[in-house]
Design an enzyme around this catalytic site. Structure first.
Site, PDB file in Angstrom:
ATOM      1  N   CYS A  52       5.559  35.977  31.063  1.00 24.04           N
ATOM      2  CA  CYS A  52       6.971  35.670  31.255  1.00 24.04           C
ATOM      3  C   CYS A  52       7.484  36.232  32.589  1.00 24.04           C
ATOM      4  O   CYS A  52       7.021  35.832  33.651  1.00 24.04           O
ATOM      5  CB  CYS A  52       7.762  36.165  30.052  1.00 24.04           C
ATOM      6  SG  CYS A  52       9.380  35.402  29.851  1.00 24.04           S
ATOM      7  N   HIS A  53       8.422  37.161  32.573  1.00 22.13           N
ATOM      8  CA  HIS A  53       8.988  37.751  33.784  1.00 22.13           C
ATOM      9  C   HIS A  53       8.157  38.928  34.318  1.00 22.13           C
ATOM     10  O   HIS A  53       8.461  39.458  35.386  1.00 22.13           O
ATOM     11  CB  HIS A  53      10.421  38.228  33.522  1.00 22.13           C
ATOM     12  CG  HIS A  53      11.415  37.129  33.391  1.00 22.13           C
ATOM     13  ND1 HIS A  53      11.559  36.389  32.239  1.00 22.13           N
ATOM     14  CD2 HIS A  53      12.309  36.623  34.277  1.00 22.13           C
ATOM     15  CE1 HIS A  53      12.510  35.491  32.416  1.00 22.13           C
ATOM     16  NE2 HIS A  53      12.977  35.602  33.633  1.00 22.13           N
ATOM     17  N   ALA A  54       7.130  39.333  33.603  1.00 24.54           N
ATOM     18  CA  ALA A  54       6.327  40.498  34.003  1.00 24.54           C
ATOM     19  C   ALA A  54       5.745  40.407  35.411  1.00 24.54           C
ATOM     20  O   ALA A  54       5.589  41.444  36.068  1.00 24.54           O
ATOM     21  CB  ALA A  54       5.216  40.747  32.985  1.00 24.54           C
TER      22      ALA A  54
END
Length: 177
Positions: free
Chosen positions: A106-108
């Site tokens: 995801c946003h990692a």
């Protein structure tokens, strides 16, 4: 197999922590929750507070040598906070320098961008990170899960919670190899 799960104190997408965590447990491994502060971390279900989880170790007290791989759960706030913490960024970069596998969902990948480890690599993420990844020298692809072995380590990335089944299946195979 001992796997670090790096999170900020708040903002982790709960399912992106708990499902990969359970995958490590089911494979006979030892997941370890590493954070920038001791105590508990606050997870979220998108924008709503969810459960809290106990921190096993802090970044300051952890070394890359103590782990076989690293999982970076997403959530918008989690990687945004991690990328402003010098210790967390150095911890992430250390896995790349040591040639150990890393998985991010995801946003990692924002934390990966800050650690300057995406240059020359192909990865996926939540679509809004596409420009950040390209500006950091990476190639962004819209795929459920992507394995990049272009470098000293293997990087597994995925886009969103809906991709967790594929993400979990791939990263555990890479980490267990």
């Amino acid at each position: 197999m001992r796997v670090a799960f790096l999170t900020a104190p708040e903002g982790i997408e709960q399912v992106e922590l708990t499902e990969p965590w359970q995958t490590v447990v089911d494979a006979g491994g030892e997941p370890v929750l590493v954070s920038t502060r001791p105590g508990r971390v606050q997870a979220f279900n998108h924008l709503d507070k969810a459960d809290t989880f106990p921190v096993d170790a802090t970044v300051a007290d952890s070394t890359v040598d103590g782990f076989d791989g690293l999982v970076l759960p997403g959530g918008v706030a989690n990687p945004d906070a991690l990328r402003t913490d010098k210790g967390a960024v150095a911890f992430v970069k250390g896995f790349f320098d040591a040639g150990k596998p890393v998985a991010a969902i995801c946003h990692a990948p924002w934390t990966l961008v800050e650690a300057d480890v995406v240059r020359g690599r192909t990865l996926t993420s939540w679509p809004s990170l596409r420009t950040d990844i390209r500006n950091a020298g990476g190639t962004w692809v819209d795929e459920q899960v992507h394995i990049c072995a272009d470098g000293p380590n293997t990087l597994v990335t995925s886009r969103r919670p809906d991709d967790l089944k594929a993400f979990d299946s791939v990263f555990i195979d890479v980490f267990d190899a």
